[in-house]
Design a protein around this motif. Sequence first.
Motif, mmCIF file in Angstrom:
data_model
loop_
_atom_site.group_PDB
_atom_site.id
_atom_site.type_symbol
_atom_site.label_atom_id
_atom_site.label_comp_id
_atom_site.label_asym_id
_atom_site.label_seq_id
_atom_site.Cartn_x
_atom_site.Cartn_y
_atom_site.Cartn_z
ATOM 1 N N LEU A 252 0.830 -1.211 0.000
ATOM 2 C CA LEU A 252 0.000 0.000 0.000
ATOM 3 C C LEU A 252 0.860 1.254 0.000
ATOM 4 O O LEU A 252 0.544 2.246 -0.691
ATOM 5 N N LEU A 253 1.956 1.244 0.782
ATOM 6 C CA LEU A 253 2.842 2.402 0.798
ATOM 7 C C LEU A 253 3.530 2.585 -0.555
ATOM 8 O O LEU A 253 3.642 3.713 -1.059
ATOM 9 N N ASP A 254 3.952 1.498 -1.148
ATOM 10 C CA ASP A 254 4.600 1.575 -2.456
ATOM 11 C C ASP A 254 3.614 2.113 -3.499
ATOM 12 O O ASP A 254 3.980 2.936 -4.340
ATOM 13 N N ASN A 255 2.384 1.673 -3.434
ATOM 14 C CA ASN A 255 1.351 2.164 -4.348
ATOM 15 C C ASN A 255 1.122 3.659 -4.153
ATOM 16 O O ASN A 255 0.985 4.417 -5.124
ATOM 17 N N VAL B 33 -9.618 -3.323 14.032
ATOM 18 C CA VAL B 33 -8.719 -2.180 13.903
ATOM 19 C C VAL B 33 -8.734 -1.740 12.452
ATOM 20 O O VAL B 33 -8.588 -2.573 11.537
ATOM 21 N N LEU B 34 -8.915 -0.437 12.227
ATOM 22 C CA LEU B 34 -8.957 0.122 10.878
ATOM 23 C C LEU B 34 -7.608 0.771 10.563
ATOM 24 O O LEU B 34 -7.112 1.605 11.327
ATOM 25 N N VAL B 35 -7.016 0.375 9.426
ATOM 26 C CA VAL B 35 -5.741 0.931 8.966
ATOM 27 C C VAL B 35 -5.997 1.654 7.648
ATOM 28 O O VAL B 35 -6.610 1.088 6.730
ATOM 29 N N THR B 36 -5.544 2.924 7.542
ATOM 30 C CA THR B 36 -5.767 3.712 6.325
ATOM 31 C C THR B 36 -4.446 4.251 5.806
ATOM 32 O O THR B 36 -3.554 4.628 6.579
ATOM 33 N N VAL B 37 -4.324 4.305 4.480
ATOM 34 C CA VAL B 37 -3.165 4.902 3.797
ATOM 35 C C VAL B 37 -3.730 5.873 2.768
ATOM 36 O O VAL B 37 -4.366 5.454 1.790
ATOM 37 N N THR B 38 -3.501 7.165 2.994
ATOM 38 C CA THR B 38 -4.094 8.207 2.157
ATOM 39 C C THR B 38 -3.000 8.930 1.403
ATOM 40 O O THR B 38 -1.997 9.368 1.997
ATOM 41 N N ASP B 39 -3.194 9.083 0.090
ATOM 42 C CA ASP B 39 -2.215 9.805 -0.731
ATOM 43 C C ASP B 39 -2.882 11.003 -1.397
ATOM 44 O O ASP B 39 -4.087 11.198 -1.290
ATOM 45 N N LYS B 40 -2.078 11.814 -2.076
ATOM 46 C CA LYS B 40 -2.548 13.003 -2.784
ATOM 47 C C LYS B 40 -2.367 12.827 -4.286
ATOM 48 O O LYS B 40 -2.091 13.769 -5.015
#
Length: 588
Positions: A487-490, A512-519
């Motif tokens: 997810l981080l690589d994406n 537990v909710l894990v989120t990865v937000t990009d711009k």
Amino acid sequence: MARTFKWRLTISYLILILFFLCVVGITVTRSVDKFYMENLRHHLMYESRLVAELVQDYDFVQPSSEMAGAAVRASHDTEARITIIAADGTVLADSQEDISTMANHRNRPEVAAALRGDNYSVIRYSSTLRTNMMYVAVPVVQEGQIPGAVRISLPLMAIKSLIHRLWWGILAVMILAGLLATALSLKFVSTLTRPISDMTEVARSLAAGNLKSRVLYNREDEIGVLARTMNTMAHNLNEKLSEISKIKSRLETVLKNTVNGIILVNPENQITFINPAACKLLGVSEKGAMGKQYIEIIRSYSLAECIDTVFREREAVRKELVLHSIGDKTVETSIAPVTDIEGFRGVLVVLNDITELKRLEMVRKDFVANVSHELKTPLTSISGFAETLLVENPENQTVQEFSRIIYDEAQRLARLVNSLLQLSRLESAEANLKMERLDLVECVKYALEGVEPSLTAKQIMVHLDFPPGEVVAAADRDLLTQVLVNLLDNAIKHSPEGAAIRIGLEEQEDEVLVTVTDKGPGIAQEERNRIFERFYRVDKARTRRDGGAGLGLSIVKHIVEIHGGRVGVESRPGQGSNFYFTLPWGQR
């Protein structure tokens, strides 16, 4: 017959008419009786005064023949009994009785009133004549004195006889009026109830299924309105039933010819409907299954348990089952409660035979796994030879360029093969999870260390949004790290230089909710529905340039799902993307 509306209405009219006839008869009889009595009283009072004037010159000391003769003459004229009484109550003369046998009349009410100077009349029983009599007494006045009184009495038998005749006459009139009223009532009620009878017959015909029946009544009254309303109702009912019949026919056709097995179970656990596909799938006949307990027909413990769960909890269940007792068929089962305005009506079971799909999917998985495994050895050889050429021919630029291309492409193919092999292991029973209690804060920091070179190269900042303390989840450490790295690589690949990435952890009710937000550029709606498919790439040109094959998010989805979590994305074009996944809580 008396229970019909026509006869009840007729009897009601007759009772009403007879009641009024009785009231009128009684009123008329009482009025006539009163009139005759009053007229008789006035007549006798007048006759009494005439007799009093006739005998006022006689001596009222002792009886005399003159006084007796006057009483007899007056009696013949009035046809009544004449009695002349002295002031002391002694009877001086009587037109019908021997005065020597008659008692003193002073205490008789009419005589007492007359001796006081009053005219008085009364009706009472005469013990002498043994009948009711009307007595009228008036005083005899001589020079202002009252030496005696004159009393006239008349038996009331004649009046009673007249009243009886009058009663019989009224009774005869009442009988005739009753018969006439009965005839008129029957005719009137027949005319009144004929439309109602017609509507009753039409209603019976409609109830029997003949929706073409109509009421032929066109008058502008309440019954006419009812008739038109009934005809309109029959017309609408005919159209609705015709429409329902068409829908029912289409539905039966669909249910009988659908490839999905459909079973309907009532609240008593009896099968009320089963289509041919379900019969074929379960190996039973429709006739043998209808009305039976579902446990007798569905010879699968897991399927019966799912149905029991829906009966008990009133919530839909969707599950993939293997029917071992019916040829090891794999079915996708959807079981839902059936409810309406009256409440719970049963359970609907939909069975989709996916045995062939599962077999083909297994063939595909085996093929991908076998091909990927077989490709590893030649790819390793190609990489080795390309690397050797790069080392042994540093002066030859052409060889260097081609060797570098061969080596890079071989490495890319090797990564693709490794991803395919990992997907195959995740989809098979070989994915043995090493579950342990993990602190997700540490896991995220460890994953960030793995992508630090990429973050530095694009000067991307990372913002951590973590709650205080540990955030515990139950997961496989290596697989969870791979999910975070993917997810981080994406996010790094799709974020512009100098942008920021946000990583969030949130403890919810039981996960537990894990989120990865990009711009990044964001993802359109039609793309979001397919983003987790294998080999699917939104920007295919850039993904190929970056070395991606469209398997990273597919691996993320499989890892999260085998952990019992869920994965998804929220995004809009031009506003970045928010990838999220959940994991069950770890023991605290």
